[in-house]
Design an enzyme around this catalytic site. Structure first.
Site, PDB file in Angstrom:
ATOM      1  N   GLY A  31       4.254   5.700   3.005  1.00 11.09           N
ATOM      2  CA  GLY A  31       5.516   5.030   2.694  1.00 11.09           C
ATOM      3  C   GLY A  31       5.812   4.966   1.212  1.00 11.09           C
ATOM      4  N   SER A  32       7.007   4.443   0.929  1.00  7.65           N
ATOM      5  CA  SER A  32       7.531   4.496  -0.441  1.00  7.65           C
ATOM      6  C   SER A  32       6.805   3.528  -1.394  1.00  7.65           C
ATOM      7  CB  SER A  32       9.029   4.185  -0.423  1.00  7.65           C
ATOM      8  OG  SER A  32       9.260   2.943   0.199  1.00  7.65           O
ATOM      9  N   THR A  33       6.160   2.487  -0.859  1.00  9.39           N
ATOM     10  CA  THR A  33       5.398   1.576  -1.731  1.00  9.39           C
ATOM     11  C   THR A  33       4.043   2.208  -2.059  1.00  9.39           C
ATOM     12  OG1 THR A  33       6.440  -0.176  -0.423  1.00  9.39           O
ATOM     13  CG2 THR A  33       4.816  -0.867  -2.045  1.00  9.39           C
ATOM     14  N   GLY A  86       1.431  -0.010   3.092  1.00 13.42           N
ATOM     15  CA  GLY A  86       2.633  -0.845   3.100  1.00 13.42           C
ATOM     16  C   GLY A  86       2.813  -1.473   4.477  1.00 13.42           C
ATOM     17  N   ALA A  87       3.938  -2.153   4.679  1.00 12.27           N
ATOM     18  CA  ALA A  87       4.250  -2.723   5.998  1.00 12.27           C
ATOM     19  C   ALA A  87       5.757  -2.922   6.084  1.00 12.27           C
ATOM     20  CB  ALA A  87       3.532  -4.055   6.196  1.00 12.27           C
ATOM     21  N   GLY A 100       7.536   2.233  10.285  1.00 12.78           N
ATOM     22  CA  GLY A 100       8.891   2.627   9.885  1.00 12.78           C
ATOM     23  C   GLY A 100       8.957   4.085   9.436  1.00 12.78           C
ATOM     24  N   GLY A 101       7.830   4.587   8.946  1.00 12.11           N
ATOM     25  CA  GLY A 101       7.774   5.992   8.521  1.00 12.11           C
ATOM     26  C   GLY A 101       7.058   6.874   9.538  1.00 12.11           C
ATOM     27  N   GLU A 107      -2.357   5.349  10.464  1.00 10.34           N
ATOM     28  CA  GLU A 107      -2.517   4.138   9.639  1.00 10.34           C
ATOM     29  C   GLU A 107      -3.436   3.135  10.327  1.00 10.34           C
ATOM     30  OE1 GLU A 107       1.689   3.906   7.190  1.00 10.34           O
ATOM     31  OE2 GLU A 107       1.542   2.892   9.098  1.00 10.34           O
TER      32      GLU A 107
END
Ligand SMILES: O=C[C@H](O)[C@H](O)[C@H](O)COP(=O)(O)O
Length: 225
Positions: A31-33, A86-87, A100-101, A107
């Site tokens: 994810g983006s984070t 992330g979450a 979400g991804g 994960e």
């Protein structure tokens, strides 16, 4: 120029990288984070940090290659020292919605394999009850309509995830159903009920797995344990 939200993602991502120490085997979330965390790890590796990571998605694997983070896999490593991910939502008991991804299955493996699971989020993802974010569930393509119908009996209308009008295929060759439960009052039980349905590969409910949440909130970083 980063947006306020991206600035927060960068701050918590870099903060989490500081928990990674020499010699560690590291689960790399998605994810983006997480992107910012991997970028920072790349810098630390360049400055001498010796680690090996296991990525949870092809996207993460690509970023690890791009930033020079050495990788390994579960044929060589059985246990991870730390996983950082992330979450999409985190509740007061540190239960989470993820996926979400579309990376939830791998994960969950790197989360379960790790002694410590650090989650990096901005404050908007901290909630009282999970469920506003539609719960991602990875399912087998075979009989997916039946699997969706069985899940719907638990109180939602599952939506098959698509990307550019095509059915989204996960890194594992499966489909993702997004399940809007609105409010999940008993995430432990819901997770078990969904997992009992044949055709379900894994749910995006991560129950009792996180050990530490790094939350970016404006100028502050809060650590919830
Ligand atoms: O499948 C994706 C993962 O569970 C992500 O960790 C989650 O969706 C959070 O991603 P982001 O940091 O981009 O909001």
């Amino acid at each position: 120029m980063l947006s306020e939200q991206d600035r927060m993602k960068k701050i918590v991502g870099e903060e989490a990288a500081a928990f990674v120490k020499d010699g560690m085997k590291v689960g790399l979330g998605s994810g983006s984070t997480v992107y910012w965390m991997i970028r920072k790890l790349g810098e630390l590796v360049e400055n001498g940090l010796k680690i090996e990571g296991i990525p949870s998605s092809t996207q993460t694997e690509n970023w690890a290659h791009e930033f020079g983070v050495p990788l390994t896999d579960f044929s060589k490593v059985n246990k991870l020292d730390i996983t950082i991910d992330g979450a999409d939502e985190v509740d007061e008991n540190l239960h989470m919605i993820k996926g979400g991804g579309a990376a939830l299955f791998r994960e969950k493996i790197i989360a379960q394999a790790a002694k410590e699971l650090i989650i990096i989020v901005d404050a908007s993802k901290m909630v009282t009850n999970l469920g506003k974010y539609p719960l991602p569930v990875e399912i087998l393509p075979f009989a997916w309509e039946r699997t969706a119908n069985e899940i719907s009996k638990l109180g939602c209308v599952p939506k098959l995830r698509k990307k550019d009008a095509e059915i989204l295929i996960s890194d594992n060759g499966n489909y993702i159903l997004d399940c809007p439960f609105n409010v999940i009052t008993d995430p432990t039980n819901l997770n078990e009920e969904i997992k009992r349905i044949v055709g379900v590969v894994e749910t995006g409910l991560f129950i009792g797995m996180a050990t530490r949440i790094i939350v970016g909130d404006g100028e502050n970083i809060n650590i919830v344990e």
